[in-house]
Scaffold this active site. Sequence first.
Site, PDB file in Angstrom:
ATOM      1  N   HIS A 196       0.832  -1.209   0.000  1.00 26.90           N
ATOM      2  CA  HIS A 196       0.000   0.000   0.000  1.00 26.90           C
ATOM      3  C   HIS A 196       0.865   1.257   0.000  1.00 26.90           C
ATOM      4  O   HIS A 196       0.539   2.253  -0.644  1.00 26.90           O
ATOM      5  CB  HIS A 196      -0.907   0.005   1.233  1.00 26.90           C
ATOM      6  CG  HIS A 196      -2.126  -0.838   1.055  1.00 26.90           C
ATOM      7  ND1 HIS A 196      -2.959  -1.171   2.078  1.00 26.90           N
ATOM      8  CD2 HIS A 196      -2.667  -1.415  -0.054  1.00 26.90           C
ATOM      9  CE1 HIS A 196      -3.958  -1.907   1.630  1.00 26.90           C
ATOM     10  NE2 HIS A 196      -3.792  -2.079   0.340  1.00 26.90           N
ATOM     11  N   CYS A 508      -4.044  -2.499 -26.090  1.00 22.69           N
ATOM     12  CA  CYS A 508      -4.007  -2.087 -24.681  1.00 22.69           C
ATOM     13  C   CYS A 508      -2.760  -2.587 -23.956  1.00 22.69           C
ATOM     14  O   CYS A 508      -2.615  -2.378 -22.758  1.00 22.69           O
ATOM     15  CB  CYS A 508      -5.250  -2.577 -23.946  1.00 22.69           C
ATOM     16  SG  CYS A 508      -5.425  -4.361 -23.891  1.00 22.69           S
TER      17      CYS A 508
END
Length: 580
Positions: A196, A508
């Site tokens: 995180h 992509c």
Amino acid sequence: MSLTLTGIGVTSGIALGKVHRLTPGELALPEYHLEGDAVDAEIERIHRAVKRGDAFLSGVLERVGESGGETARELLEAHRLILKDPMLVDTACERIRDQHINAEWALAQQGEQLQEEFRRLDDEYLALRREDLEQVVSLIQRELADQPSALFSTQVPHRLDDTILIAAELTPADLTVLSQRRVAGLVTEHGGPWSHTAILARSLEIPMVVGVHHALELLAEGERVVLDGHYGAVLVNPDENLERHYAEKKSTSQRHRSELKRYLSRPSRTADGKKFQLHGNAELPIEFERCMEAGVDGIGLMRTEYLFLDEDIPDEEAQYRAYCNAIRAMAGKPVTIRTLDAGGDKLPDSLALTRGPNPALGLRGLRLSLSVSDLFRDQLRAILRASVEGPVRILLPMLTNTEEIVQARQLIAQCRETLRGEGLAIDPELPVGGMIETPAAALNVDAMATELDFLSIGTNDLIQYVLAIDRQDELVSYLYEPAHPAIVELLGRIVEVGERRNVEVIVCGELAGDERAARLLLGLGVKHFSMPPAHVAPVKKSLVEASADRCRDIVERFRARGDQRGDKLLERLRHNGGAR
């Protein structure tokens, strides 16, 4: 003494400054048994520590405010949720009551048991979730010991513009404070690219290198260092010439980024008048924000794997909320949602039976979804329900035959009818596309195009499968050639099928976000490109300055010969593919 330390660069960028070592010291955790009449007081003590820890995180959230970004707030809220999770605190309290041990000892035992459960998860991303648990346990331990976060003490200066902060590890809460104090760069001894803290550093665009072993031992307070986030290097005591070189490189990079942003407002049209569209790849809230800032035409690839990385598989409602948030963030621009593209090595324990000996060639992508149909139905229902929030497209990954597409479309139709029967409104014309990323799909694309509303080329996997190499393998990475004649030929055939059948083709993979390779794709006839938001400006500059006709001529000559090196083609496109 000149020294170079290496780790993992999680945020590209250069930082120069003086070392500030964050060494709060190890907590001395007491271990002792309680008398019977002291148990209730000890449980109350741990609850008070949790309450103070929650107040600390709430205070950081207030400091962050709206300017801190959605990612920062979400990560801080995630730590608050862990702090209140019954599996941590309530079970630690049960240990106090059953074993008559003190709060620190009980919390340490429960934290270690949860850590062991994480260790059994055979996935790098999931293993890194342990970091968040460690940070929350550490926060409670500090509150129990009356040692608040070092970042709020006088140890860290208020302004850190010229400072490279060195720490064993940092929490998202720490990072938000450091960002507000304008820290120049960060180095930690522990952590990985998907922690995180690393994700937040990327969203805040703070140069950061993690996993630099023994950094606190090897770096002295006040030493001059250069941090190169791209290469994951920390250069200690650079000489005057080296420091001047990096200072100039940083200045040039900043000017270049500022200049590139001017292209974002330019029309998406080549120098010879050919229109194109630029879309964004995204999965985290901050990435959708960045895509909107870059002015993309929509989301060409919304990855959904991050929703499935917790031990518990998300239900339909959790997925529905995530898709709604993404669609709303794009304010009416189309969002292409790719269904679960996890492999056998990236799954929670509840799907452990699907793991095979070779994840890259095993049960992954659409194969996995079709084999676990209940999971697939939940995802399809969530996407269909969210489609009323704005334009949505479904993208099916890892195709190898048309039968898979037929089965998937049948399930989509069933889910659509079931939802209508439940009285729910959905988009009746939701397009369904497929990823062309295996040699089988590329060679059979004509048949697949009859079953799909659009084609999406995943160049990352396609290149590795066609060339039979893993670019992460140092022994063969030199063979990784995105413009290899075989790759160019396959890409050309896919685009030609799309043109002949009037089916949109979008690229992509990483090739679309490479400013050099973008001209190769343009020369093949590609009009739709999807990439990370940070790549939009340089790719747009390359395309608006290009001549589509000249790029096509160069690529066609390359395909006709078939014996040239791909890097030579890219150089020719860079020098000769622009407007004269």
